[in-house]
Enzyme design. Structure first.
Site, PDB file in Angstrom:
ATOM      1  CG  ASN A 175       4.362   1.228   9.593  1.00 25.95           C
ATOM      2  OD1 ASN A 175       3.633   0.753   8.729  1.00 25.95           O
ATOM      3  ND2 ASN A 175       4.151   2.404  10.144  1.00 25.95           N
ATOM      4  CB  SER A 214       3.717   5.735   7.378  1.00 24.01           C
ATOM      5  OG  SER A 214       3.205   5.673   6.051  1.00 24.01           O
ATOM      6  CE  LYS A 245       2.667  -0.176  12.977  1.00 25.86           C
ATOM      7  NZ  LYS A 245       1.253  -0.348  12.545  1.00 25.86           N
ATOM      8  CG  ASN A 295      -0.377   0.712   2.408  1.00 27.13           C
ATOM      9  OD1 ASN A 295      -0.447   1.937   2.514  1.00 27.13           O
ATOM     10  ND2 ASN A 295       0.214  -0.065   3.322  1.00 27.13           N
ATOM     11  CG  MET A 339      -3.381   3.174   1.984  1.00 28.27           C
ATOM     12  SD  MET A 339      -4.626   3.029   0.703  1.00 28.27           S
ATOM     13  CE  MET A 339      -6.066   3.615   1.551  1.00 28.27           C
ATOM     14  N   GLY A 340      -0.736   6.862   2.112  1.00 27.22           N
ATOM     15  CA  GLY A 340      -0.333   8.236   2.393  1.00 27.22           C
ATOM     16  C   GLY A 340      -1.171   8.930   3.444  1.00 27.22           C
ATOM     17  CG  PHE A 341      -0.504   9.261   7.438  1.00 25.20           C
ATOM     18  CD1 PHE A 341      -0.698   8.012   7.998  1.00 25.20           C
ATOM     19  CD2 PHE A 341       0.589  10.007   7.869  1.00 25.20           C
ATOM     20  CE1 PHE A 341       0.165   7.505   8.953  1.00 25.20           C
ATOM     21  CE2 PHE A 341       1.466   9.510   8.832  1.00 25.20           C
ATOM     22  CZ  PHE A 341       1.244   8.251   9.374  1.00 25.20           C
ATOM     23  CG  ASN A 356       2.663   5.533  11.832  1.00 25.61           C
ATOM     24  OD1 ASN A 356       3.810   5.311  11.480  1.00 25.61           O
ATOM     25  ND2 ASN A 356       1.622   5.069  11.172  1.00 25.61           N
ATOM     26  CG  ASN A 375       3.033   4.462   1.921  1.00 26.00           C
ATOM     27  OD1 ASN A 375       3.829   4.090   1.078  1.00 26.00           O
ATOM     28  ND2 ASN A 375       2.299   3.613   2.639  1.00 26.00           N
ATOM     29  CB  THR A 376       4.040  10.661   4.951  1.00 26.17           C
ATOM     30  OG1 THR A 376       2.651  10.300   4.990  1.00 26.17           O
ATOM     31  CG2 THR A 376       4.167  12.168   5.128  1.00 26.17           C
TER      32      THR A 376
END
Length: 353
Positions: A242, A177, A213, A109, A111-113, A174, A179-180
């Site tokens: 993660n 992630s 995380k 994924n 998604m990007g929050f 978090n 994705n950011t």
């Protein structure tokens, strides 16, 4: 679970992954699910001062906007983590952004929050059903994120903690992630220390267990720093891990080269290795929650034996269906008894001692 695999999954697997997830959330909001049966007493445990009926929890990402936390508790999860929630609503990255790797029992994924923001999460959590004593049923945590365009990301986590801590049982920072852009830099020693300093007065004013995380892609020196900071800042725990940006050579699915975080079965071994390393460094001084690739009671048990006080899952729900939490809890209870343990805590870290 047999109904899911014979009826639902054959339909869902041909549907866009994100659309199928949205359909699942809509159904969970309207289905009259009965309360979950009480788990086997051997599963009852205390994690960071929180009493859990079962150590099998739902990881963040499934219920980003706190739409179905109580429904997930009724499906047999011992605790549920909503989010990630950012201060302002944001759409996330362009679609498509979720890809099933069916042959690998995995998901990628990016998604990007994507989420509806703090106000929406606060409103839903505040509206949860309450008992006669004014308390809500079940253990709920909130995963805190930062907006992609934020000029003050530590400030975003502070806003999230201030708004959500009064409504949940624990909070999770978090910073892992993938994705950011730039978010994982907050795992660096100086950056993470500064962020936790920013949260300190809020924690003093409104104490709630706080977890960080972390990513599975950290170097040993990074794990050393994080372990030291966790103790220095009196964190209640760490969540390992993660999703990963690594792409194992064993991947077979057509989507294996998609950009984003890889979760599911291929993440089990690397995430468990990180968990084992953290336990060696921390020796039970703070709680550890193991996440990554769990799809059975045996895998949950392996995480606990490697040092996890509790575990979380998400991706395996895609392939196994809504009965998974209860099945894992039942299998885990049987394994604990088989090995002569009287409780979950008795088994924590036995494979790392």
């Amino acid at each position: 679970m047999s109904l899911y695999k014979t009826l639902a999954w054959p339909l869902l697997r041909h549907m866009d992954a994100e659309r199928a997830h949205r359909l699942s959330l809509d159904l969970l909001q309207h289905l009259p699910l009965p309360p979950a049966p009480q788990p086997d007493p051997i599963l009852r445990c205390h994690v960071a001062g929180i009493e859990l009926p079962s150590p099998v929890g739902l990881a963040a990402g499934f219920d980003k906007n706190a739409e179905v936390p109580d429904a997930m508790l009724r499906l047999g999860f011992g605790f549920v983590e909503i989010g990630g929630v950012t201060p302002r609503a944001q759409p996330g990255n362009p679609k498509p952004r979720v890809f099933r790797l069916e042959a690998d029992r995995a998901v990628i994924n990016r998604m990007g929050f994507n989420n509806a923001g703090l106000d929406a999460a606060v409103a839903r959590l505040a509206a949860r059903p309450r008992r006669a004593d004014g308390k809500t049923n079940g253990i709920i945590g909130a995963n805190l994120g930062a907006n992609k365009d934020s000029a003050d990301r530590p400030g975003d986590y502070a806003l999230g903690y201030a708004a959500l801590a009064p409504l949940v049982d624990f909070c999770v920072v978090n910073v892992s992630s993938p994705n950011t852009p730039g978010l994982r830099n907050l795992q660096g020693r100086e950056e993470l220390s500064s962020l936790l300093d920013r949260l300190a007065p809020l924690r003093a004013a409104r104490p709630k267990p706080l977890f960080v995380k972390i990513a599975p892609d950290l170097a040993e020196a990074d794990l050393d720093d994080i372990a030291e900071l966790a103790l220095a800042h009196k964190l209640d725990g760490l969540i390992a891990t993660n999703t990963t940006i690594a792409r194992p050579s064993s991947l077979q699915s057509p989507h294996k080269a998609e950009t984003g975080g890889l979760s599911g079965a291929p993440l089990f071994e690397p995430s468990t290795a990180v968990l084992r390393q953290l336990y060696a460094r921390l020796g039970g001084r703070i709680a550890l929650i193991g996440v990554g690739g769990i799809a059975s009671g045996a895998q949950a048990y392996a995480k606990i034996r490697a040092g996890a006080n509790a575990v979380q899952l998400y991706s395996a729900l895609v392939y196994e269906g809504p009965g998974l939490a209860r099945r894992i809890a039942t299998e885990l209870a049987a394994l604990l008894k088989q090995d002569g343990f009287k409780s979950v805590s008795d088994a924590v870290g036995v494979a790392a001692r």
